[in-house]
Design a protein around this motif. Structure first.
Motif, PDB file in Angstrom:
ATOM      1  N   SER A  53      -5.446  19.725  14.666  1.00  0.00           N
ATOM      2  CA  SER A  53      -6.335  19.254  15.933  1.00  0.00           C
ATOM      3  C   SER A  53      -7.639  18.500  15.604  1.00  0.00           C
ATOM      4  O   SER A  53      -8.126  17.770  16.471  1.00  0.00           O
ATOM      5  CB  SER A  53      -6.543  20.326  16.814  1.00  0.00           C
ATOM      6  N   PHE A  55      -7.915  16.497  13.097  1.00  0.00           N
ATOM      7  CA  PHE A  55      -7.471  15.082  12.678  1.00  0.00           C
ATOM      8  C   PHE A  55      -6.479  14.288  13.548  1.00  0.00           C
ATOM      9  O   PHE A  55      -6.644  13.041  13.583  1.00  0.00           O
ATOM     10  CB  PHE A  55      -6.874  15.418  11.438  1.00  0.00           C
ATOM     11  N   ARG A  56      -5.629  15.031  14.111  1.00  0.00           N
ATOM     12  CA  ARG A  56      -4.352  14.246  14.858  1.00  0.00           C
ATOM     13  C   ARG A  56      -4.449  14.737  16.515  1.00  0.00           C
ATOM     14  O   ARG A  56      -5.371  15.639  16.901  1.00  0.00           O
ATOM     15  CB  ARG A  56      -3.037  14.778  14.325  1.00  0.00           C
ATOM     16  N   TYR A  57      -4.096  13.937  17.422  1.00  0.00           N
ATOM     17  CA  TYR A  57      -4.084  14.000  18.816  1.00  0.00           C
ATOM     18  C   TYR A  57      -3.111  15.011  18.925  1.00  0.00           C
ATOM     19  O   TYR A  57      -2.973  15.957  19.904  1.00  0.00           O
ATOM     20  CB  TYR A  57      -3.814  12.896  19.455  1.00  0.00           C
ATOM     21  N   TYR A  62       2.424  21.783  12.464  1.00  0.00           N
ATOM     22  CA  TYR A  62       2.991  21.108  11.311  1.00  0.00           C
ATOM     23  C   TYR A  62       3.370  21.720  10.245  1.00  0.00           C
ATOM     24  O   TYR A  62       4.018  21.661   9.072  1.00  0.00           O
ATOM     25  CB  TYR A  62       1.742  20.267  10.761  1.00  0.00           C
ATOM     26  N   ASP A 159      -6.371  19.354   6.764  1.00  0.00           N
ATOM     27  CA  ASP A 159      -5.364  18.505   7.511  1.00  0.00           C
ATOM     28  C   ASP A 159      -4.018  18.765   7.150  1.00  0.00           C
ATOM     29  O   ASP A 159      -3.295  18.422   6.230  1.00  0.00           O
ATOM     30  CB  ASP A 159      -5.512  16.997   7.233  1.00  0.00           C
ATOM     31  N   SER A 161      -1.185  18.088   8.448  1.00  0.00           N
ATOM     32  CA  SER A 161      -0.217  17.038   8.757  1.00  0.00           C
ATOM     33  C   SER A 161       0.126  16.000   7.680  1.00  0.00           C
ATOM     34  O   SER A 161       0.987  15.436   7.467  1.00  0.00           O
ATOM     35  CB  SER A 161      -0.864  16.095  10.042  1.00  0.00           C
ATOM     36  N   TYR A 162      -0.835  16.187   6.598  1.00  0.00           N
ATOM     37  CA  TYR A 162      -0.766  15.574   5.322  1.00  0.00           C
ATOM     38  C   TYR A 162       0.499  15.915   4.454  1.00  0.00           C
ATOM     39  O   TYR A 162       0.427  17.146   4.429  1.00  0.00           O
ATOM     40  CB  TYR A 162      -2.062  15.198   4.738  1.00  0.00           C
ATOM     41  N   GLN A 253      -4.452   8.994  21.884  1.00  0.00           N
ATOM     42  CA  GLN A 253      -3.068   9.404  22.022  1.00  0.00           C
ATOM     43  C   GLN A 253      -2.223   8.516  21.618  1.00  0.00           C
ATOM     44  O   GLN A 253      -1.228   8.602  20.800  1.00  0.00           O
ATOM     45  CB  GLN A 253      -2.803   9.843  23.456  1.00  0.00           C
ATOM     46  N   ASP A 256      -2.492   8.644  17.473  1.00  0.00           N
ATOM     47  CA  ASP A 256      -2.371  10.053  17.177  1.00  0.00           C
ATOM     48  C   ASP A 256      -3.321  10.469  16.324  1.00  0.00           C
ATOM     49  O   ASP A 256      -3.178  10.630  14.994  1.00  0.00           O
ATOM     50  CB  ASP A 256      -0.870  10.194  16.558  1.00  0.00           C
ATOM     51  N   ILE A 257      -4.730  10.266  16.747  1.00  0.00           N
ATOM     52  CA  ILE A 257      -5.991  10.743  16.062  1.00  0.00           C
ATOM     53  C   ILE A 257      -6.682  11.515  16.990  1.00  0.00           C
ATOM     54  O   ILE A 257      -6.821  11.310  18.099  1.00  0.00           O
ATOM     55  CB  ILE A 257      -6.762   9.381  15.417  1.00  0.00           C
ATOM     56  N   TYR A 307      -8.327   8.489   7.783  1.00  0.00           N
ATOM     57  CA  TYR A 307      -8.066   7.952   8.996  1.00  0.00           C
ATOM     58  C   TYR A 307      -8.842   6.671   9.207  1.00  0.00           C
ATOM     59  O   TYR A 307      -9.126   6.259  10.407  1.00  0.00           O
ATOM     60  CB  TYR A 307      -8.362   9.092  10.136  1.00  0.00           C
TER      61      TYR A 307
END
Length: 435
Positions: A53, A55-57, A62, A159, A161-162, A253, A256-257, A307
């Motif tokens: 959260s 890093f991403r919307y 993940y 992060d 998501s990476y 949104q 997605d950031i 990002y």
């Protein structure tokens, strides 16, 4: 289990899981093997998840971590597995009826459910520690106290998501579930010893149900911008906050950031205070014209810099136009848009100054009730906020239309959401001091 001694104390560092650091399960074949292993295993299910959260919307998981007696730790990539249309119900059937051991389950349950996972029962290690009066109830703190182990925790804000996840991150994630089963056993024994086991069972089911409920949307989410109270209710300033927040939310949104990586709350408040009406005034607000940079002094700085290319897609002109819309809107319209909307269920004011100055009788009532709950807290070694939610206490003392008999108080607290053990413990004594 690789353990390294810490100085001269009895606490030991758990550096990595006993079975080694697992790889990430991200294919259908690996998932099917995992399901078979957990079907053959038994007992409760240790569970945790990692999000991104900062890093991403996207607020979902993940990475999902599981452990069960008789099976190895599993690290699952739900994004990759969903793309391959794995059958999560196969896993649900494998663990049906098992209690999920989760640290702070209300944070994790909604995202688990969004993944298609079914949770039949929970044991919340954080709440158990709070019930037992622990002042430090982070996972490492309670494993130190009850198991004599401290966890090697260095990547809590990573992060997730990476991809690919390196060994250190996988080790961190695996440690989150490595000793949850042992911790469950130790906490259960202590809860039974102190007579709080039934309290815990009621609370765990309450937390599970609350986690499963669809969360109400905040009527004015833009009011959560940090330091919005600095604007002292200035309607035009609030309109700027609202327009910037909505614009930031739209692009966050879309890209997605994390919203704060596009525009900081500080920048929003400064813009609302200064209300720039031309290019010169706008350019003078540096925060609106520069890309957001996060300085952490550690490896996370590199994660945030990934990002940069996304951040650069949103030009300062976007914020300038948003401010312009807020400043050009008619006063009557923005007054209506920025009128505070009370959230349902918060009937009693939070400000003690307001209670004291405008409702002294109710304030005296609240003071007596707080004193009683404080005494029960000391007697039972249970934090006051665990004995009864502060909002319930305020709502009870605010009312003038109930008789305040034990039955009336019990009925009111139950409707508020208090558990049976809380009502039975407190209602009779409350009726004696609240009148």
């Amino acid at each position: 289990m690789p353990i390294m001694s810490l100085s001269s104390t009895d606490i030991q560092l758990l550096a990595e899981p006993a079975g080694g650091v697992p790889e990430v399960i991200n294919t259908r074949q690996q998932f099917d093997t995992f399901v078979r292993a957990y079907t053959a295993a038994s007992g409760p299910l240790a569970a945790d998840a990692e999000r991104a959260s900062s890093f991403r919307y996207f607020k979902g998981n993940y990475l999902i971590q599981f452990k069960r007696s008789g099976a190895p730790i599993a690290l699952l990539d739900p994004i990759a597995l969903d793309e391959q249309r794995v059958d999560w119900n196969a896993f649900n059937r494998a663990v049906q009826g098992a209690a999920w051991i989760i640290h702070d389950c209300e944070q994790d349950i909604p995202a688990f459910v969004a993944n298609g996972l079914q949770i039949d029962a929970v044991f919340d290690t954080e709440h158990a520690a709070r019930l037992l009066g622990r002042k430090r109830f982070g996972l490492s703190a309670i494993t130190e106290h009850y198991l004599g182990l401290t966890l090697a925790k260095e990547h809590s804000a990573a992060d997730w998501s990476y991809r690919p996840l390196n060994r250190d991150l996988r080790n961190y994630a695996a440690l989150d579930v490595e000793v949850l089963i042992e911790l469950d056993n130790a906490l259960t024994a202590e809860l039974k010893k102190t007579g709080k086991w039934q309290w815990a069972l009621e609370d765990f089911e309450h937390l599970r149900q609350h986690g499963l409920e669809e969360k109400a949307v905040h009527p004015q989410p833009w009011r959560r911008v940090s330091h919005i109270t600095d604007l002292r209710g200035d309607v035009r300033s609030l309109a700027v906050v609202r327009e910037l927040w909505m614009t930031r939310e739209h692009y966050a949104q879309q890209l997605d950031i994390a919203p704060n990586l596009l525009l900081s709350d500080e920048a929003i408040i400064v813009a609302a205070q200064r209300k720039p009406r031309n290019s010169k005034q706008f350019k003078a607000i540096r925060l609106l014209n520069e890309r957001v940079r996060i300085r952490t002094g550690d490896e996370r700085e590199k994660m945030f810099e990934r990002y940069a290319s996304v951040q650069r897609q949103i030009k300062p002109q976007v914020w300038k136009e948003a401010i312009g819309r807020a400043l050009e809107t008619k006063y009557a319209e923005i007054r209506e848009l920025t009128q505070p909307v009370e959230k349902p269920g918060n009937s009693a004011p939070r400000s003690m100054k307001y209670w004291r100055e405008h409702h002294p009788e109710r304030y005296a009532r609240l003071h007596r009730v707080k004193e009683l709950i404080g005494q029960v807290s000391q007697d039972t070694h249970t934090p006051v906020e665990v004995l009864l939610k502060p909002q319930y206490v305020r709502n009870l003392c605010w009312r003038d239309d109930i008789a305040y008999t034990p039955n009336d108080i019990a009925e009111f607290l139950t409707l508020q959401g208090a558990r049976n053990w809380q009502v039975e413990l407190l209602a009779p004594s409350l009726s004696k001091v609240i009148i």
